[in-house]
Structure formats: C-alpha cells, structure tokens
Motif scaffolding. Structure first.
Motif, PDB file in Angstrom:
ATOM      1  N   ALA A  17      23.530   5.866  57.412  1.00  7.67           N
ATOM      2  CA  ALA A  17      24.629   5.532  56.502  1.00  7.67           C
ATOM      3  C   ALA A  17      24.304   4.199  55.843  1.00  7.67           C
ATOM      4  CB  ALA A  17      25.953   5.441  57.258  1.00  7.67           C
ATOM      5  N   THR A  26      25.178   8.559  52.614  1.00  5.38           N
ATOM      6  CA  THR A  26      24.627   9.006  53.895  1.00  5.38           C
ATOM      7  C   THR A  26      23.511  10.014  53.675  1.00  5.38           C
ATOM      8  OG1 THR A  26      26.233  10.817  54.087  1.00  5.38           O
ATOM      9  CG2 THR A  26      26.842   8.687  55.050  1.00  5.38           C
ATOM     10  N   THR A  37      29.360   3.829  49.742  1.00  3.90           N
ATOM     11  CA  THR A  37      28.694   4.351  50.937  1.00  3.90           C
ATOM     12  C   THR A  37      27.928   5.629  50.613  1.00  3.90           C
ATOM     13  OG1 THR A  37      30.440   3.473  52.353  1.00  3.90           O
ATOM     14  CG2 THR A  37      29.027   5.163  53.304  1.00  3.90           C
TER      15      THR A  37
END
Length: 222
Positions: free
Chosen positions: A74, A17, A15
C-alpha cells in the motif's frame, strides 16, 4: 512538521495498492532508491518509484509504503493542500478552450507520460503523447500546424533526443522545443541547446517551474 502537511496539520492523501509478490525488508528500505530493481537491469529500469518520490517531494509532499505478506503493498502519497479557492465559471466552455495550446510530449517512460500529461492538462494545455523519437517526428510532420510546442526527452532508445530535435527543425526551423532530462545542462544537452532548442528543464521538476518555462517559450518570439 511532517512533509505533506500544511500549518494546520492537514494533508491530502492519495492511496494506491497492489497485490504483487512478497517483498523483504531490505527491498522495502530501498524501494525509492534510483536504479534499484529486483528484476533484470534494462534501460530505465528502477526509476519509476524514484521519479515519483522526487516529483512528490518537490511539491512538499511525501510517500509512505506498507508491505504485508501475501497481501501486497500500500502506497500513501501525502501532498499539502494549495489553499486556493476553486474559481467559479466565468464564461462558456467553448470560451475556455478557444485559445488552448497543444503540446507534443515525447518520453519513452510510461510513468513520465502519465504524470506530465496530467500536469499539462491541469495547466490548460491539450496534449499529444508519443514514446519514441521516430513517432514524434512522424506525428509532428502530420500535425505541425496544430502543435505549439514539443517537450522532448533527451535519453530515449533508438532515435534519441538530439536526432529527434534535428529532424523536427528540418520540418519546421521555428519549432519550439523544451528539452527535458534527468541530467543537468551539460554534454549532449548543452550541444542540443546550442543547435537552437528553445529551453531546458531538468527532471524531476516542480509544476510552477514547468508552467513558467512553457509560458516563457510560448510567449516569446519563434
């Protein structure tokens, strides 16, 4: 079964962001389209997200993006686990790196340098990276005894891949060069190959494809 999952339904999720400006729904729907950009159109603009999408898709994965007003975006990258066991130590660290080959990576795009460098290092290569043909020629002239192979982007501003290849073979007629391009093998790429380039690989490429191409070129005769 969704992309990025193995037979047991598992996946590896990475992930990232950002806290950039607002993005409307129209932009969100087109974020992974080649050459789509909300900024000024310049050479190479609009390829970063599309390149990442293609590379991850070629590994059987997928990318998702969520956007929330005032909080940025995100990105979730899903990749299937390899299922391979991590090998144990078989010798000293010095033994592992004794025969490590060195590759000169030439590409004007930051994202390509970052991704391909990481792939090459995972494959066990040492990497020198530059972002222009002129820098590639200068570095190769200085370190040609160290460099085993060059991965050369075909389309670059200023000194392009063709001129860079010609300069490299003037320094060393036996230089091993893998030409890399988002275009297929025709036109300028074919002409460079006919002048003695060792191999061609089309972007985006699979890790296995790159590993095989490098092993083929480095294992062949100079």
């Amino acid at each position: 079964m969704p992309p990025g999952f193995d037979e047991a339904g598992r996946n590896v999720c990475i992930t990232g962001t950002d806290t950039g400006g607002d993005m409307d729904e129209h932009t969100r729907q087109r974020i992974f389209k080649p050459f789509f950009t909300t900024g000024k159109m310049e050479r190479g603009t609009g390829l970063e997200a599309a390149s990442a999408y293609g590379m991850i898709g070629n590994q059987g994965g997928d990318i998702e993006m969520d956007r929330e007003r005032d909080y940025g975006a995100a990105f979730r990258m899903y990749l299937p686990p390899s299922g391979r066991e991590i090998p144990g130590e078989t010798g000293s660290t010095a033994d592992v790196f004794t025969d490590r080959k060195t590759i000169l990576l030439v590409d004007d795009e930051d994202i390509n340098i970052e991704v391909v460098r990481e792939i090459l290092e995972l494959l066990g290569y040492s990497v020198l990276a530059v972002q222009s043909g002129r820098d590639a020629v200068g570095l190769y002239r200085q370190k040609k005894a160290l460099i085993d192979l060059v991965i050369l982007d075909m389309i670059m501003p200023g000194m392009g891949g063709g001129d860079t290849f010609d300069a490299l073979i003037e320094i060393n007629p036996h230089v091993k060069v893998v030409l890399s391009s988002g275009y297929s093998l025709h036109g300028e790429a074919l002409r460079i190959m006919e002048r003695g380039c060792s191999a061609f690989i089309q972007k985006p490429f699979r890790i296995e494809e790159l590993a095989g191409k490098l092993a083929e070129v480095l294992g062949g005769k100079s």
